[in-house]
Design a protein around this motif. Structure first.
Motif, mmCIF file in Angstrom:
data_model
loop_
_atom_site.group_PDB
_atom_site.id
_atom_site.type_symbol
_atom_site.label_atom_id
_atom_site.label_comp_id
_atom_site.label_asym_id
_atom_site.label_seq_id
_atom_site.Cartn_x
_atom_site.Cartn_y
_atom_site.Cartn_z
ATOM 1 N N ILE A 109 23.338 51.396 -18.793
ATOM 2 C CA ILE A 109 24.541 51.201 -19.593
ATOM 3 C C ILE A 109 25.534 50.375 -18.791
ATOM 4 C CG2 ILE A 109 26.529 52.339 -20.665
ATOM 5 C CD1 ILE A 109 24.748 54.677 -21.359
ATOM 6 N N LEU A 110 26.029 49.304 -19.400
ATOM 7 C CA LEU A 110 27.091 48.498 -18.819
ATOM 8 C C LEU A 110 28.406 48.833 -19.512
ATOM 9 C CD1 LEU A 110 25.543 44.907 -18.642
ATOM 10 C CD2 LEU A 110 25.812 46.531 -16.767
ATOM 11 N N VAL A 111 29.486 48.883 -18.742
ATOM 12 C CA VAL A 111 30.807 49.103 -19.322
ATOM 13 C C VAL A 111 31.801 48.143 -18.682
ATOM 14 C CG1 VAL A 111 30.477 51.512 -19.987
ATOM 15 C CG2 VAL A 111 31.268 50.970 -17.677
ATOM 16 N N GLY A 112 32.737 47.685 -19.492
ATOM 17 C CA GLY A 112 33.848 46.905 -18.969
ATOM 18 C C GLY A 112 34.983 47.833 -18.592
ATOM 19 N N LEU A 132 34.688 41.998 -19.534
ATOM 20 C CA LEU A 132 34.742 42.945 -20.642
ATOM 21 C C LEU A 132 33.646 42.663 -21.665
ATOM 22 C CD1 LEU A 132 38.603 42.714 -21.262
ATOM 23 C CD2 LEU A 132 37.412 44.505 -19.972
ATOM 24 N N PHE A 133 33.366 43.643 -22.520
ATOM 25 C CA PHE A 133 32.546 43.533 -23.722
ATOM 26 C C PHE A 133 31.165 42.925 -23.467
ATOM 27 C CE2 PHE A 133 37.060 43.186 -24.890
ATOM 28 C CZ PHE A 133 37.172 44.417 -25.525
ATOM 29 N N PRO A 134 30.353 43.566 -22.614
ATOM 30 C CA PRO A 134 29.006 43.051 -22.346
ATOM 31 C C PRO A 134 28.092 43.208 -23.554
ATOM 32 C CG PRO A 134 29.270 45.226 -21.385
ATOM 33 C CD PRO A 134 30.615 44.832 -21.904
ATOM 34 N N GLY A 169 16.946 41.647 -19.206
ATOM 35 C CA GLY A 169 17.924 42.106 -18.238
ATOM 36 C C GLY A 169 19.183 41.260 -18.183
ATOM 37 N N ARG A 170 19.251 40.200 -18.996
ATOM 38 C CA ARG A 170 20.436 39.347 -19.021
ATOM 39 C C ARG A 170 21.461 39.886 -20.010
ATOM 40 N NH1 ARG A 170 19.015 33.359 -20.258
ATOM 41 N NH2 ARG A 170 17.990 34.370 -22.022
ATOM 42 N N PHE A 171 22.714 39.532 -19.780
ATOM 43 C CA PHE A 171 23.770 39.961 -20.683
ATOM 44 C C PHE A 171 24.904 38.947 -20.681
ATOM 45 C CE2 PHE A 171 24.135 42.087 -16.565
ATOM 46 C CZ PHE A 171 25.423 41.745 -16.150
ATOM 47 N N LEU A 172 25.576 38.873 -21.809
ATOM 48 C CA LEU A 172 26.786 38.081 -21.946
ATOM 49 C C LEU A 172 27.989 38.981 -21.763
ATOM 50 C CD1 LEU A 172 25.926 35.947 -25.122
ATOM 51 C CD2 LEU A 172 25.750 35.230 -22.732
ATOM 52 N N PHE A 173 29.113 38.405 -21.347
ATOM 53 C CA PHE A 173 30.349 39.160 -21.240
ATOM 54 C C PHE A 173 31.524 38.201 -21.299
ATOM 55 C CE2 PHE A 173 29.099 38.123 -16.907
ATOM 56 C CZ PHE A 173 30.286 37.696 -16.302
ATOM 57 N N GLN A 174 32.688 38.753 -21.570
ATOM 58 C CA GLN A 174 33.912 37.957 -21.586
ATOM 59 C C GLN A 174 34.619 38.091 -20.252
ATOM 60 O OE1 GLN A 174 36.769 39.023 -24.601
ATOM 61 N NE2 GLN A 174 38.371 37.717 -23.734
#
Length: 265
Positions: free
Chosen positions: A76-79, A109-111, A117-122
């Motif tokens: 789990i990813l969290v901003g 923020l907001f992944p 395994g890749r993710f976008l985020f702001q």
């Protein structure tokens, strides 16, 4: 004592109440199979609850949250405010850094996981350092994918749509309340051409992996950070809670057919 959780499936008006769930920020993080959700409790714990009626379980401590995502591998990813993204096993544990702030950035923020395994985020901060970035669970250093206009830094909504039967992926995002679709290469995430306009007067968006988009046109944002807090097969239900008459499904980007949820029920 925090707000409770109510779930409504997209094709019914029946609501399910979870009386033991007390959320602090009004945001939830769906598991990849949409059978469990994680949330921040009113006492700043990251909790999870299965939709089969089991009692909530604690995952770990969590400060103020700015969006989250749950990977197929159980991460789990969290901003968090004023810092990089944090990661924690869905089975329980402690937070550890997932991304590193670059020069001029103040927070990530907001992944959103996009596979492998890749993710976008702001990333927010200085104008030159703000944008939509990509990183991975094995590389905490983000790479910019889409810069953010200065006027949009505090009001951005975005959602990733993988290739629909091959071809391009899309990053959907808002700019000055205009909903845009930017084609990207699904491997490199390099931009392909210019962004196309999908809709006007849009505030909250969320897209499923099958290309179905829901958005809330021209009404008050419903969560603490002005973002749609759900993804996956339950994208519609949280938006329905706000105003069933103003939620629109834009079904499959390549067909371009818009359906009002109120008319579909």
């Amino acid at each position: 004592d925090g707000g409770g959780l109510v779930i409504r499936e997209w094709n019914t008006l029946e609501m399910r109440n979870f009386p033991l769930v007390r959320t602090a920020a009004g945001q939830v993080i769906w598991s990849p199979d949409s059978r469990t959700l994680a949330y921040q409790s009113s006492d700043f714990k990251l909790m999870k609850v299965a939709l089969d009626g089991s009692p909530p379980l604690a995952i770990g401590d969590l400060p103020n949250v700015g969006g989250g995502a749950w990977s197929e591998d159980g991460v789990i990813l969290v901003g968090v405010r004023r810092g990089g993204l944090q990661r924690i096993p869905a089975s329980g544990g402690t937070l550890s850094p997932a991304t590193t702030l670059a020069k001029g950035q103040t927070e990530h923020l907001f992944p959103q996981f996009i596979g492998g395994g890749r993710f976008l985020f702001q990333a927010t901060g200085d104008k030159a350092a703000s944008g939509i970035y990509v990183a991975s669970l094995t590389d905490p250093n983000g790479k910019v994918v889409l810069p953010i206009a200065d006027a949009d830094r505090n009001s951005l909504n975005f959602s990733y749509v993988p290739p629909l039967g091959g071809g391009d992926a899309y990053i959907l995002y808002t700019s000055q309340n205009v909903l845009l679709a930017q084609a990207v290469d699904p491997s490199s995430l390099e931009l392909k051409g210019s962004a196309s306009t999908i809709a006007q007067d849009v505030e909250n968006i969320s897209a499923s992996r099958t290309g179905t988009l829901v958005y809330n046109p021209g009404v008050e944002c419903f969560d603490a950070f002005h973002h749609a807090p759900v993804i996956g097969s339950h994208v519609v239900q949280e938006l329905l809670r706000t105003d069933v008459g103003s939620v629109t499904i834009y079904d499959n980007l390549t067909r371009g057919k818009a359906t009002n949820v109120a008319d579909a029920l």
